[in-house]
Motif scaffolding. Structure first.
Motif, PDB file in Angstrom:
ATOM      1  N   HIS A 171      -1.641   8.795  -3.219  1.00 45.20           N
ATOM      2  CA  HIS A 171      -2.504   8.637  -4.385  1.00 45.20           C
ATOM      3  C   HIS A 171      -3.963   8.890  -4.008  1.00 45.20           C
ATOM      4  CE1 HIS A 171       0.380   5.763  -6.763  1.00 45.20           C
ATOM      5  NE2 HIS A 171       0.996   6.824  -6.271  1.00 45.20           N
ATOM      6  N   TYR A 172      -4.675   9.609  -4.800  1.00 43.63           N
ATOM      7  CA  TYR A 172      -6.118   9.806  -4.682  1.00 43.63           C
ATOM      8  C   TYR A 172      -6.567   9.981  -3.228  1.00 43.63           C
ATOM      9  CZ  TYR A 172      -5.730   8.268  -9.475  1.00 43.63           C
ATOM     10  OH  TYR A 172      -5.358   8.166 -10.793  1.00 43.63           O
ATOM     11  N   GLN A 179       0.828  -1.200   0.000  1.00 45.35           N
ATOM     12  CA  GLN A 179       0.000   0.000   0.000  1.00 45.35           C
ATOM     13  C   GLN A 179       0.868   1.259   0.000  1.00 45.35           C
ATOM     14  OE1 GLN A 179      -1.297  -1.257   4.105  1.00 45.35           O
ATOM     15  NE2 GLN A 179      -1.602   0.945   4.397  1.00 45.35           N
ATOM     16  N   GLN A 180       2.071   1.173   0.587  1.00 42.17           N
ATOM     17  CA  GLN A 180       2.947   2.337   0.682  1.00 42.17           C
ATOM     18  C   GLN A 180       3.436   2.796  -0.686  1.00 42.17           C
ATOM     19  OE1 GLN A 180       2.945   3.807   3.425  1.00 42.17           O
ATOM     20  NE2 GLN A 180       2.266   2.184   4.810  1.00 42.17           N
ATOM     21  N   ALA A 181       3.423   1.905  -1.668  1.00 48.72           N
ATOM     22  CA  ALA A 181       3.784   2.300  -3.028  1.00 48.72           C
ATOM     23  C   ALA A 181       2.766   3.270  -3.620  1.00 48.72           C
ATOM     24  CB  ALA A 181       3.912   1.067  -3.909  1.00 48.72           C
ATOM     25  N   HIS A 182       1.616   3.421  -2.931  1.00 44.04           N
ATOM     26  CA  HIS A 182       0.559   4.321  -3.386  1.00 44.04           C
ATOM     27  C   HIS A 182       0.417   5.527  -2.459  1.00 44.04           C
ATOM     28  CE1 HIS A 182      -0.910   1.345  -6.358  1.00 44.04           C
ATOM     29  NE2 HIS A 182      -0.439   0.480  -5.471  1.00 44.04           N
ATOM     30  N   HIS A 183       1.449   5.817  -1.711  1.00 47.55           N
ATOM     31  CA  HIS A 183       1.426   6.944  -0.760  1.00 47.55           C
ATOM     32  C   HIS A 183       0.999   8.225  -1.476  1.00 47.55           C
ATOM     33  CE1 HIS A 183       2.684   8.858   3.049  1.00 47.55           C
ATOM     34  NE2 HIS A 183       2.897   9.898   2.262  1.00 47.55           N
ATOM     35  N   PRO A 188      -2.281  -0.285 -10.724  1.00 48.14           N
ATOM     36  CA  PRO A 188      -3.571   0.398 -10.830  1.00 48.14           C
ATOM     37  C   PRO A 188      -4.727  -0.346 -10.175  1.00 48.14           C
ATOM     38  CG  PRO A 188      -2.384   0.527 -12.906  1.00 48.14           C
ATOM     39  CD  PRO A 188      -1.624  -0.431 -12.025  1.00 48.14           C
ATOM     40  N   ALA A 189      -4.629  -1.680 -10.077  1.00 54.85           N
ATOM     41  CA  ALA A 189      -5.722  -2.446  -9.465  1.00 54.85           C
ATOM     42  C   ALA A 189      -5.918  -2.070  -8.001  1.00 54.85           C
ATOM     43  CB  ALA A 189      -5.452  -3.943  -9.588  1.00 54.85           C
ATOM     44  N   VAL A 190      -4.871  -1.656  -7.300  1.00 49.47           N
ATOM     45  CA  VAL A 190      -5.013  -1.239  -5.905  1.00 49.47           C
ATOM     46  C   VAL A 190      -5.801   0.073  -5.828  1.00 49.47           C
ATOM     47  CG1 VAL A 190      -3.766  -0.511  -3.835  1.00 49.47           C
ATOM     48  CG2 VAL A 190      -2.946  -2.468  -5.168  1.00 49.47           C
ATOM     49  N   ASP A 191      -5.499   1.020  -6.711  1.00 47.94           N
ATOM     50  CA  ASP A 191      -6.249   2.273  -6.743  1.00 47.94           C
ATOM     51  C   ASP A 191      -7.718   2.009  -7.077  1.00 47.94           C
ATOM     52  OD1 ASP A 191      -3.854   4.590  -7.133  1.00 47.94           O
ATOM     53  OD2 ASP A 191      -3.356   2.607  -7.874  1.00 47.94           O
ATOM     54  N   HIS A 192      -7.956   1.110  -8.023  1.00 42.00           N
ATOM     55  CA  HIS A 192      -9.321   0.759  -8.399  1.00 42.00           C
ATOM     56  C   HIS A 192     -10.068   0.164  -7.214  1.00 42.00           C
ATOM     57  CE1 HIS A 192     -12.597  -1.490 -10.397  1.00 42.00           C
ATOM     58  NE2 HIS A 192     -12.462  -0.623 -11.387  1.00 42.00           N
ATOM     59  N   ALA A 193      -9.394  -0.698  -6.451  1.00 43.57           N
ATOM     60  CA  ALA A 193     -10.036  -1.295  -5.276  1.00 43.57           C
ATOM     61  C   ALA A 193     -10.367  -0.245  -4.233  1.00 43.57           C
ATOM     62  CB  ALA A 193      -9.139  -2.372  -4.684  1.00 43.57           C
ATOM     63  N   ALA A 194      -9.456   0.710  -4.016  1.00 40.72           N
ATOM     64  CA  ALA A 194      -9.723   1.773  -3.034  1.00 40.72           C
ATOM     65  C   ALA A 194     -10.964   2.562  -3.425  1.00 40.72           C
ATOM     66  CB  ALA A 194      -8.513   2.690  -2.918  1.00 40.72           C
ATOM     67  N   ARG A 195     -11.060   2.916  -4.684  1.00 45.17           N
ATOM     68  CA  ARG A 195     -12.238   3.644  -5.161  1.00 45.17           C
ATOM     69  C   ARG A 195     -13.496   2.800  -5.011  1.00 45.17           C
ATOM     70  NH1 ARG A 195     -12.814   6.470 -11.190  1.00 45.17           N
ATOM     71  NH2 ARG A 195     -14.983   7.208 -10.922  1.00 45.17           N
ATOM     72  N   GLY A 196     -13.402   1.503  -5.338  1.00 42.17           N
ATOM     73  CA  GLY A 196     -14.570   0.634  -5.317  1.00 42.17           C
ATOM     74  C   GLY A 196     -14.991   0.166  -3.944  1.00 42.17           C
ATOM     75  N   MET A 197     -14.154   0.400  -2.920  1.00 40.87           N
ATOM     76  CA  MET A 197     -14.466  -0.029  -1.563  1.00 40.87           C
ATOM     77  C   MET A 197     -14.753   1.141  -0.622  1.00 40.87           C
ATOM     78  SD  MET A 197     -11.493  -2.958  -1.558  1.00 40.87           S
ATOM     79  CE  MET A 197     -11.345  -3.096   0.216  1.00 40.87           C
ATOM     80  N   TYR A 198     -14.578   2.364  -1.100  1.00 39.96           N
ATOM     81  CA  TYR A 198     -14.660   3.536  -0.233  1.00 39.96           C
ATOM     82  C   TYR A 198     -16.067   3.728   0.331  1.00 39.96           C
ATOM     83  CZ  TYR A 198     -14.139   8.339   1.391  1.00 39.96           C
ATOM     84  OH  TYR A 198     -14.105   9.473   2.166  1.00 39.96           O
ATOM     85  N   ASP A 227     -11.171  -0.434 -17.393  1.00 37.09           N
ATOM     86  CA  ASP A 227     -11.649   0.082 -16.109  1.00 37.09           C
ATOM     87  C   ASP A 227     -10.580   0.879 -15.374  1.00 37.09           C
ATOM     88  OD1 ASP A 227     -14.096  -1.237 -16.484  1.00 37.09           O
ATOM     89  OD2 ASP A 227     -13.314  -3.086 -15.602  1.00 37.09           O
ATOM     90  N   LEU A 228      -9.337   0.797 -15.836  1.00 37.42           N
ATOM     91  CA  LEU A 228      -8.215   1.441 -15.155  1.00 37.42           C
ATOM     92  C   LEU A 228      -7.725   2.680 -15.887  1.00 37.42           C
ATOM     93  CD1 LEU A 228      -6.221  -1.830 -14.341  1.00 37.42           C
ATOM     94  CD2 LEU A 228      -7.715  -0.551 -12.789  1.00 37.42           C
ATOM     95  N   ALA A 229      -8.459   3.109 -16.908  1.00 37.91           N
ATOM     96  CA  ALA A 229      -7.983   4.221 -17.729  1.00 37.91           C
ATOM     97  C   ALA A 229      -7.843   5.516 -16.937  1.00 37.91           C
ATOM     98  CB  ALA A 229      -8.928   4.420 -18.917  1.00 37.91           C
ATOM     99  N   TRP A 230      -8.578   5.669 -15.849  1.00 35.16           N
ATOM    100  CA  TRP A 230      -8.534   6.907 -15.063  1.00 35.16           C
ATOM    101  C   TRP A 230      -7.330   6.962 -14.129  1.00 35.16           C
ATOM    102  CZ3 TRP A 230      -8.614   5.931  -9.854  1.00 35.16           C
ATOM    103  CH2 TRP A 230      -9.126   4.686  -9.447  1.00 35.16           C
ATOM    104  N   VAL A 231      -6.650   5.838 -13.913  1.00 38.47           N
ATOM    105  CA  VAL A 231      -5.502   5.806 -13.013  1.00 38.47           C
ATOM    106  C   VAL A 231      -4.308   6.460 -13.703  1.00 38.47           C
ATOM    107  CG1 VAL A 231      -3.969   4.354 -11.649  1.00 38.47           C
ATOM    108  CG2 VAL A 231      -6.371   3.693 -11.952  1.00 38.47           C
ATOM    109  N   GLY A 232      -3.575   7.288 -12.965  1.00 36.38           N
ATOM    110  CA  GLY A 232      -2.458   8.025 -13.525  1.00 36.38           C
ATOM    111  C   GLY A 232      -1.363   7.129 -14.071  1.00 36.38           C
ATOM    112  N   GLU A 233      -0.648   7.623 -15.088  1.00 33.41           N
ATOM    113  CA  GLU A 233       0.457   6.870 -15.669  1.00 33.41           C
ATOM    114  C   GLU A 233       1.561   6.653 -14.638  1.00 33.41           C
ATOM    115  OE1 GLU A 233       1.919   8.554 -19.227  1.00 33.41           O
ATOM    116  OE2 GLU A 233      -0.017   8.530 -20.275  1.00 33.41           O
ATOM    117  N   GLY A 234       2.241   5.524 -14.758  1.00 35.80           N
ATOM    118  CA  GLY A 234       3.339   5.215 -13.857  1.00 35.80           C
ATOM    119  C   GLY A 234       2.913   4.635 -12.533  1.00 35.80           C
ATOM    120  N   ASP A 235       1.614   4.382 -12.343  1.00 32.28           N
ATOM    121  CA  ASP A 235       1.148   3.801 -11.091  1.00 32.28           C
ATOM    122  C   ASP A 235       1.680   2.366 -10.980  1.00 32.28           C
ATOM    123  OD1 ASP A 235      -1.358   4.311  -8.959  1.00 32.28           O
ATOM    124  OD2 ASP A 235      -0.960   2.198  -9.381  1.00 32.28           O
ATOM    125  N   PRO A 236       2.227   1.971  -9.810  1.00 29.84           N
ATOM    126  CA  PRO A 236       2.834   0.636  -9.687  1.00 29.84           C
ATOM    127  C   PRO A 236       1.843  -0.510  -9.767  1.00 29.84           C
ATOM    128  CG  PRO A 236       2.759   1.729  -7.559  1.00 29.84           C
ATOM    129  CD  PRO A 236       2.367   2.757  -8.581  1.00 29.84           C
TER     130      PRO A 236
END
Length: 372
Positions: free
Chosen positions: A187-188, A181-185, A230-240, A219-228
């Protein structure tokens, strides 16, 4: 490791339901407090029969898997019969959609009364519950439920938990992918303050990838380029959870996995011996625990609530975990002492043994003593 004891730490009963086509229909107005104002929705509703628990429970946690296409969402409610014999009101346990365009996914605060209260994802029965009903309302068109369960439990007050006997999974380590998760420090931050708080999304993303599931590339097109990852960001959005303002709502985490074709549920396990039965069956288990850094040697941090994946066990019975709190993906795989891990996971000041079990429908679960 210290003395080894077999422990039966709590009373747990898991009740599974298969909702048929909802019997009631009508219309209702939702006033979305997080934006969108008042909207009138057509709905269909299914209500279970009253289910005896078999003991006096203090907590009930529902969980579900479902699909809610655009223009639909669902609400799950619980009603309990108290130890005094009367029925409580219906408590809203979650308003959920797999997307975020129609309603804001949320738990519902402020429902407390003399009988109980809803603590984000848990119905706390003030005077105990001996039976309950569950109600699911589908709003809009096209929503359907593939799995529904309710876990009822009574966890005794215990500041410490003795270590259990190693079971059937010694030496088995499942190849669960590692995501920090720290690789997404940072993010969003609109979703739980950013990746440093995304232990549950990272854990669910790891298990989804283990099973070969997850969001599609589109489904991941909205995640910024270079994200280690993107599925983790997608999960955060989908679980919030917009009320809780966090990504750690237990049922929402399972429901997110369900939107990717997996089965799942929330329950409590009584020991690591019991958890080993899942690992031996090839199923990694997501656990909820809290601790100070000295209580879990090798962690290097303290937490009031954290989610990690149990991927296996050493031959001597220590826990092999994918811990998303690690600074990098390469450090996610950890070995934690069995006694220390079991204590901070099962004790009453922690989660009391909460787990998410997520698996493909065709993968059978191990035999159960009644809590799955």
């Amino acid at each position: 490791m210290g003395p080894v004891l077999t422990v039966d730490l709590s009373r747990v009963a898991f009740h599974r339901f298969t909702p048929e086509e909802p019997l009631e229909s009508g219309a209702a107005v939702l006033d979305d407090p997080f934006g969108g104002g008042q909207t009138t929705w057509q709905h269909r509703r299914w209500t279970s029969e009253e289910r005896e628990i078999g003991f006096t429970a203090t907590e009930l946690v529902p969980s579900w898997t479902a699909r809610t296409p655009a223009g639909s969402w669902l609400e799950v409610e619980l009603q309990a019969r108290t130890s005094a014999g009367h029925l409580t009101r219906w408590y809203v346990m979650g308003r959920w959609a797999e997307g975020d365009a129609d309603v804001h996914r949320t738990s519902v605060p402020g429902q407390g009364d003399d009988d109980g209260d809803v603590a984000v994802d848990t119905l706390v029965a003030r005077h105990g519950a001996t039976a309950f009903r569950v109600r699911v309302t589908l709003y809009g068109s096209g929503a359907w439920v593939s799995g529904l369960g309710v876990m009822a439990s009574a966890v005794p007050q215990r500041p410490a938990v003795p270590v259990s006997e190693p079971g059937t999974a010694g030496g088995i380590v499942l190849e669960v992918p590692a995501h920090s998760q720290q690789a997404h420090h940072g993010h969003y931050p609109q979703w739980d303050g950013g990746g440093e708080n995304w232990c549950s999304p990272a854990s669910v993303a790891m298990v989804l990838e283990f099973w070969g599931r997850g969001p599609h590339r589109d489904d991941l097109a909205w995640v910024g380029e270079g994200d280690p990852c993107p599925a983790v960001d997608h999960a955060a959005r989908g679980m919030y959870d917009h009320s809780y303002q966090g990504t750690g709502n237990w049922p929402f985490s399972v429901a997110y996995a369900g939107s990717h074709g997996l089965s799942g549920f929330v329950t409590r396990l009584r020991s690591l011996t019991e958890l080993e039965r899942f690992v031996a069956a090839g199923i990694p288990v997501i656990t909820s625990l809290s601790f100070k850094d000295h209580e879990l040697p090798g962690s290097g941090y303290s937490t009031r609530g954290h989610i990690m994946v149990v991927a296996g066990f050493t031959p001597s019975g220590d826990v092999v975990a994918n811990d998303p709190a690690a600074p990098s993906d390469g450090e996610v795989r950890r070995v934690y002492p069995r006694a220390a891990f079991e204590n901070v996971w099962l004790r009453s000041t922690g989660s009391g043994g909460i787990v998410y079990v997520i698996h493909p429908p065709h993968v059978p679960l191990p035999s159960s003593d009644g809590n799955w």
